[in-house]
Each structure stands twice: as structure tokens, then as C-alpha cells.
Scaffold this active site. Sequence first.
Site, PDB file in Angstrom:
ATOM      1  CG  ASP A  78      44.017  35.641  48.877  1.00  0.00           C
ATOM      2  OD1 ASP A  78      44.868  36.566  49.025  1.00  0.00           O
ATOM      3  OD2 ASP A  78      42.711  36.211  49.014  1.00  0.00           O
ATOM      4  NE  ARG A 138      44.939  37.539  53.953  1.00  0.00           N
ATOM      5  CZ  ARG A 138      44.024  37.174  53.696  1.00  0.00           C
ATOM      6  NH1 ARG A 138      42.875  36.859  54.321  1.00  0.00           N
ATOM      7  NH2 ARG A 138      43.947  37.013  52.367  1.00  0.00           N
ATOM      8  CD1 TRP A 139      52.353  31.357  55.926  1.00  0.00           C
ATOM      9  CD2 TRP A 139      54.149  32.581  55.346  1.00  0.00           C
ATOM     10  NE1 TRP A 139      53.380  30.597  56.178  1.00  0.00           N
ATOM     11  CE2 TRP A 139      54.548  31.348  55.981  1.00  0.00           C
ATOM     12  CE3 TRP A 139      55.065  33.559  54.792  1.00  0.00           C
ATOM     13  CZ2 TRP A 139      55.830  30.944  55.915  1.00  0.00           C
ATOM     14  CZ3 TRP A 139      56.454  33.195  54.781  1.00  0.00           C
ATOM     15  CH2 TRP A 139      56.780  31.946  55.577  1.00  0.00           C
ATOM     16  CG  HIS A 182      54.501  37.670  47.268  1.00  0.00           C
ATOM     17  ND1 HIS A 182      53.285  37.338  47.047  1.00  0.00           N
ATOM     18  CD2 HIS A 182      54.556  39.052  47.203  1.00  0.00           C
ATOM     19  CE1 HIS A 182      52.464  38.357  47.297  1.00  0.00           C
ATOM     20  NE2 HIS A 182      53.310  39.421  47.397  1.00  0.00           N
ATOM     21  CB  THR A 191      44.162  42.712  35.303  1.00  0.00           C
ATOM     22  OG1 THR A 191      44.218  41.670  34.391  1.00  0.00           O
ATOM     23  CG2 THR A 191      44.523  43.979  34.318  1.00  0.00           C
ATOM     24  CD  GLU A 192      41.333  43.104  38.467  1.00  0.00           C
ATOM     25  OE1 GLU A 192      42.198  42.021  38.686  1.00  0.00           O
ATOM     26  OE2 GLU A 192      40.669  43.533  37.644  1.00  0.00           O
ATOM     27  CG  ASN A 193      46.971  40.520  42.393  1.00  0.00           C
ATOM     28  OD1 ASN A 193      47.130  39.517  42.017  1.00  0.00           O
ATOM     29  ND2 ASN A 193      46.424  40.890  43.208  1.00  0.00           N
ATOM     30  NE  ARG A 237      48.570  42.993  45.346  1.00  0.00           N
ATOM     31  CZ  ARG A 237      48.305  41.890  46.327  1.00  0.00           C
ATOM     32  NH1 ARG A 237      49.364  41.454  46.840  1.00  0.00           N
ATOM     33  NH2 ARG A 237      47.184  41.202  46.437  1.00  0.00           N
ATOM     34  NE  ARG A 241      40.217  34.247  47.184  1.00  0.00           N
ATOM     35  CZ  ARG A 241      40.156  35.309  46.656  1.00  0.00           C
ATOM     36  NH1 ARG A 241      39.069  35.363  45.713  1.00  0.00           N
ATOM     37  NH2 ARG A 241      40.892  36.196  46.785  1.00  0.00           N
ATOM     38  NE  ARG A 266      37.385  39.229  47.210  1.00  0.00           N
ATOM     39  CZ  ARG A 266      38.059  39.108  48.761  1.00  0.00           C
ATOM     40  NH1 ARG A 266      36.967  39.448  49.604  1.00  0.00           N
ATOM     41  NH2 ARG A 266      39.124  38.960  48.838  1.00  0.00           N
TER      42      ARG A 266
END
Length: 265
Positions: A27, A31-32, A44, A73-75, A79, A199, A205
Site C-alpha cells: 500500500d 501517496r509516495w 506503481h 477485485t475492488e481496485n 480505479r 502491510r 486492515r
Amino acid sequence: MGEGAPDGTRVDLPAEKLPRHIAFIMDGNGRWARTRGLPRLLGHENGASSLRRVTRRCRSLGIPEITFFALSTENFQRRPKTEVGFLMKLLKSYLVSEREELLENDIRLKAVGDVEALPADVRAELAETERLTRDRGSMVLRLALNYGARQEILEAVARIAREARAGRLTEEDVRALGERGFRRYLADPEMTDPDLLIRTAGEYRLSNFLLWQCSYTEIWVTQELWPDFDVPQLDEALRAYCSRERKYGAVSPADLAARCPQGHA
Ligand code: FPP
């Protein structure tokens, strides 16, 4: 202190206490990039370099299994299309560029998740890398792609229901499966439970990652953003893991002795 890695590097990590399977939630790429005024996509790209460095370190330490949450799956669903498109390109080029190193280092690449939904060219490179490395046995590098743990469990239940409908499983058989037997229906029946889940980016989470497999997994959360996660950060997590006592719900022998001194059990 152990002598450490099979590659001869002397490290302050006792080889016999190292985790056998590490799972990573990578994760903080966005932000990076943001803190540097760069486009997210560069986050990425640098994240992919961290993945490479971490893989090399784990291999040199003799860790036999690592699993990266590369895309949930959510990404995949939520996105922006441009970001998912870039991740697909990055994944495709990674799958091609890593082949030689995977083969040289005796690493098998595997994927879990709904890979059928990935673009055809990515699926083809994935299948080829899996095929080329399928006999490699020193380490499994697993990528979770378009993966969700609840979906994985539901899919396992659907497979069991199919077997039952075909008359190959009764309700008693299902009960008798137990935790070990149920594993056969999960995305990769050969996957062991991670000993350690790392993480990055300070989030506490599980984010729908390996929910079945992480029941007793030790968790390490670092504030470091994934593209900054390197060998020193990994070693720090490993040192912390090595110093933990894993009890799996039992009482530690030291506590047991303190509570029940000999003759007073
Ligand atoms: C989370 O950071 C990371 C992802 C959604 C993608 C992870 C992918 C990689 C590390 C590189 C690609 C992998 C391969 C195998 C080539 P985020 O973007 O959600 O970060 P943020 O929360 O700071 O925005």
C-alpha cells in the site's frame, strides 16, 4: 543469532525462525507519488521495483513462499480506467522481464484471483510465465490479481455445491473435510497459511486479502510507503517476527509453568 541466509550472507536473523510464507499488502504507491508531486502511475512503477527487491531478499534468505496483493477485485473495478490500464501494462512487462531471473533462481510464479477478467494479452503472458516456471521448486512467488478473499471463499462453496449436486459429496463428507480438506477448494490448494503478513503505509486492515488463510498469521504494519519498502524494512519486520511467540490460541509454556508450578497442576 543464526548464520542466516543460504546465500552465505551473515544476517542477524535466525534461519530456523524465519517465516515460511510471507504475504504482502503493498500500500501507499499513490501517496509516495503525491508527496513527490509525481503522477500516481510512477508510484506503481516504483512499487514494482520494491516487489523485485523484496523477492530477491526473500529468495536469498531461503523463504519458500511469498504472496503479493498486486490488484484487488475492488481496485480492478473501482480505479480509473487509465490507472488499471497502466497497472495491466506494468504487469505484462513484469511478467516478461522477470522470466529469466525467475528461472535462474528456481522460482515458480503463480497467480490467484479472477484472472479471466484481465486483458487477453496479460493473460497470455501470465500463462506463459506460469508454464515456464512450473517445475521450479525453491520458492513460490504468487501474485494475487483481481483477487478478493470473500469471492475466493464463495467460489470454494460453489465448487463444493457442484460436487454435492453431482452426487460426489454428501453433507457428512463436507463436514469431514475439516479445515485442511476445505483448502482443496480454495484458489490455490497448495498455498500454505502465511506466517507473516506485512502491510505498508500504516493501514491496519486486511482489505479482503487471504481471509481464510490469515486466521493465525502474525501481522506487521509499517508506516513506510510500498515504493520505499526495501531490504532494511523487510529485515526489521523479520526480526520482529522472529522475536514473537506464536501460540495459536494456546498458553505459552512459560505462562503455563508460572500458573501451574510443578506439583500444583
Ligand atoms: C496500492 O497503492 C497498490 C496497488 C493498488 C497496486 C500494487 C501494484 C504494484 C506494487 C505494482 C504492480 C505489480 C506488479 C506485479 C507489476 P495505492 O495506489 O492504493 O496507494 P495510496 O493508498 O497511497 O493511493
